[in-house]
Design an enzyme around this catalytic site. Sequence first.
Site, PDB file in Angstrom:
ATOM      1  CB  SER A  94      -0.932   0.022   1.202  1.00  0.00           C
ATOM      2  OG  SER A  94      -2.148  -0.588   0.870  1.00  0.00           O
ATOM      3  CE  LYS A 134      -3.877   0.902  -1.302  1.00  0.00           C
ATOM      4  NZ  LYS A 134      -4.554   0.416  -0.092  1.00  0.00           N
ATOM      5  CE1 TYR A 159      -4.417  -0.818  -4.589  1.00  0.00           C
ATOM      6  CE2 TYR A 159      -4.956  -3.141  -4.798  1.00  0.00           C
ATOM      7  CZ  TYR A 159      -4.669  -2.050  -4.015  1.00  0.00           C
ATOM      8  OH  TYR A 159      -4.615  -2.184  -2.652  1.00  0.00           O
ATOM      9  CE1 TYR A 214      -3.526  -0.432   5.168  1.00  0.00           C
ATOM     10  CE2 TYR A 214      -1.883  -0.885   6.837  1.00  0.00           C
ATOM     11  CZ  TYR A 214      -2.293  -0.941   5.522  1.00  0.00           C
ATOM     12  OH  TYR A 214      -1.492  -1.486   4.583  1.00  0.00           O
ATOM     13  CB  VAL A 272      -0.252  -5.890   4.082  1.00  0.00           C
ATOM     14  CG1 VAL A 272      -1.526  -5.225   4.570  1.00  0.00           C
ATOM     15  CG2 VAL A 272      -0.296  -6.169   2.589  1.00  0.00           C
TER      16      VAL A 272
HETATM   17  N1  GLU Z   1      -2.292  -5.275  -2.282  1.00  0.00           N
HETATM   18  C1  GLU Z   1      -2.857  -5.247  -0.972  1.00  0.00           C
HETATM   19  C2  GLU Z   1      -4.372  -5.265  -1.035  1.00  0.00           C
HETATM   20  O1  GLU Z   1      -4.929  -4.711  -1.941  1.00  0.00           O
HETATM   21  C3  GLU Z   1      -2.358  -4.006  -0.296  1.00  0.00           C
HETATM   22  C4  GLU Z   1      -2.824  -3.940   1.090  1.00  0.00           C
HETATM   23  C5  GLU Z   1      -2.018  -2.995   1.931  1.00  0.00           C
HETATM   24  O2  GLU Z   1      -0.795  -2.962   1.887  1.00  0.00           O
HETATM   25  O3  GLU Z   1      -2.685  -2.283   2.685  1.00  0.00           O
HETATM   26  O4  GLU Z   1      -5.031  -5.824  -0.192  1.00  0.00           O
END
Ligand code: GLU
Length: 309
Positions: free
Chosen positions: A68, A71, A193, A245, A263
């Site tokens: 993530s 992002k 993504y 989060y 994650v």
């Molecule tokens: N590729 C993971 C998902 O979409 C990323 C989750 C993350 O790192 O928060 O669940």
Amino acid sequence: MTTAAAELAPLLASIAEDAPVYFGQGKVNGSIPLLAKVDPKQFGIAVATLDGGIATAGAANVPFSIQSISKVFSLCLALDYMEGDLWTRVGRNPSGQRFNSLTRIEQEQGRPMNPFVNPGALVVADCLTERAATPVHTLIGFLRKLAHSQRVNCDYEVAKSELSTAFRNYAAAALLKDYGNLRCDPRAVVSAYTHFCAASMTCVELAKAALPLANDGRDAKSGAQLLPAGRARRVNSLMLTCGLYDAAGDFAYRVGLPAKSGVGGGIVAVVPNRMAIAVWSPELDALGNSVAGFAALERLARDADLSVF
Ligand code: GLU
């Protein structure tokens, strides 16, 4: 206030030495089959300062899956393509729900709460899929430029592994499409993504890549404006409020820095006008943040007086 990387080296060494205290307190991400096999007992940290210095400790040169954290960078790129339009399609507030929740999409009539929850990142990926011929290469090229490293790459095996279980992201994309908030094929958007998330970087590369966010978008070495002036401030504000989060408030309280976690066990943090920090340790707490990484940033921010507050 400037800080030379060398000044922080002893503190980083001490933090890395203490990291094993946290081993066993969390769990490696189980949702991506290949990541579940990563050796949990690893820890690395790197700090990149505005004078061009780097300080490291532990496994700072071991590549890991940034997940993530990508992002942040896909958002920076998408804003290049469509600043005003993006914010009509994605909000800028914390969601109060799990990062992959579907209920919020329904409640908000297809407009995700922010670009760091999965639905928001899917809309960002849609922007890049629509505008870039090969969105994955575009993102990786951007990361390489920011990190000054051609080694940065997409780990296609990790992406493949995640795509085999990405049912929730497919569901989110289908729902967004139904609300008219995706322009491309939802399968292509989930693929882009997922490949963004599978970018593989070391702590050193990640700290360098985030450094322009501490420098109003400028490259620390050349002074080149890599992000438009003002963008870093805005992206940092989203990291502070939505980057960890459901622990963003706790992180702001205990660390006090804009940051984004993934994650894969990485966390990147920005100290405006001073430095960028990347830390990695695969075991996650119940909210999905690296246990040792969170603790390391808390100690570093406290002992080096880095909080923005
Ligand atoms: N590729 C993971 C998902 O979409 C990323 C989750 C993350 O790192 O928060 O669940």
